[in-house]
Scaffold this active site. Sequence first.
Site, PDB file in Angstrom:
ATOM      1  N   ASP A 169      42.479  45.643 144.276  1.00 19.35           N
ATOM      2  CA  ASP A 169      42.126  44.510 144.515  1.00 19.35           C
ATOM      3  C   ASP A 169      40.425  44.992 145.399  1.00 19.35           C
ATOM      4  OD1 ASP A 169      41.334  42.090 144.653  1.00 19.35           O
ATOM      5  OD2 ASP A 169      42.764  41.285 146.048  1.00 19.35           O
ATOM      6  N   HIS A 252      37.019  39.408 139.707  1.00 20.80           N
ATOM      7  CA  HIS A 252      37.897  38.412 139.628  1.00 20.80           C
ATOM      8  C   HIS A 252      37.923  37.292 138.312  1.00 20.80           C
ATOM      9  CE1 HIS A 252      38.988  40.016 143.225  1.00 20.80           C
ATOM     10  NE2 HIS A 252      39.682  39.726 143.909  1.00 20.80           N
ATOM     11  N   HIS A 255      39.681  38.803 135.409  1.00 25.65           N
ATOM     12  CA  HIS A 255      41.310  39.671 136.400  1.00 25.65           C
ATOM     13  C   HIS A 255      41.419  38.138 135.595  1.00 25.65           C
ATOM     14  CE1 HIS A 255      44.300  37.774 138.719  1.00 25.65           C
ATOM     15  NE2 HIS A 255      45.069  38.660 138.920  1.00 25.65           N
ATOM     16  N   HIS A 269      48.116  42.158 140.799  1.00 24.70           N
ATOM     17  CA  HIS A 269      46.979  41.119 140.787  1.00 24.70           C
ATOM     18  C   HIS A 269      46.032  42.419 140.800  1.00 24.70           C
ATOM     19  CE1 HIS A 269      43.811  38.523 141.973  1.00 24.70           C
ATOM     20  NE2 HIS A 269      42.925  39.495 143.032  1.00 24.70           N
TER      21      HIS A 269
END
Length: 356
Positions: A169, A252, A255, A269
């Site tokens: 992340d 992101h 993602h 995540h």
Amino acid sequence: MTKVMTSPGKYVQGKKVIEEMRDYIKDLGTKALIIADPIVEELFFDQLEVGLTNFDYEIEYFNGECSKVEIKRLEEKAVEKGAEMVIGMGGGKTLDTAKAAAHYADLPVVIVPTIAATDAPCSALSVIYTEEGVFEEYLFLPKNPDVVIVDTKIVAQAPVRFLVSGMGDALATYFEAAASALTKTTAMSGGAPTMTAQNLAELCYNTLLKYGESAKKAAEAGVVTEALEKIVEANTLLSGLGFESGGLAAAHAIHNGFTVLEETHAKTHGEKVAYSTLVQMVLEDRDPAEIEMVMNFCRRIGLPTTLADLGITDVSEEKILQVAEASCAEDETIHNMPFAVDAEMVKDAILAVDAL
């Protein structure tokens, strides 16, 4: 252009700090609703009891998904119990739920992550999913958590996968902030990226490369070292400040696109973000040597570098196009990139990373 930097009211990190938490939160009140997983209570109740000496508190179990239904349920519990604060203790979705519930109940929130798996603890943001686990929307909160308390002894004893996921992340922070700096897009802080946020994002990236492998080895041994302390700070504070005041971009958003495929739901995540960071680098046409360096770093610490690593073994252009189309939804952060991006480009970049 107005620049804005935002941060939690207080950040506390160290070995066994959970046993001192009353010293850091006493100004917020003495009656708390704690939102936690059952396993968190089982593992850390003794330390929590010491840390909340002279506090009146109740524990409410988190159901596993940061959904609107769960947030509403816990908001109502906080009001019903007459809580003066909400304490979220656990992983990223637990913490996001606690932040949202505290916001709607108009209460201060204390965040106590038990893993260093995401940069969620410090942010004024909750990522909302459907009850089935598909990304739904971002909930932008009016302020960051009042206090964030990170006990590195607890983090060191958690499964190593979570620390590695946090590095995945955090890996996106520098690349997304760099892209946002070129467009001067308004960050989640409410203003243009600050110089401070840009530098924190770069420090985050450099810390990962320098100390990531050593920190992983410390976590495998269940011990707290300076390398582990640095990576916990990078995963939690540097990444949190860097993304929120520096900006998000393609990684992101991609993602979020991957969450439409059920086979990726078993991945964390950070694991999905790591692969998506490589996709952003391909989209940007970064130096192949730089892409290879980041890819090798991911391999060494155990982050995904192929679609199979993400659980996608039946690969087709049609399936990957679904991911790409979700990544390019109208309000997605992929449109903060310094060039126009469409679903076809994203699909090709996803497949290119897999081939690399």
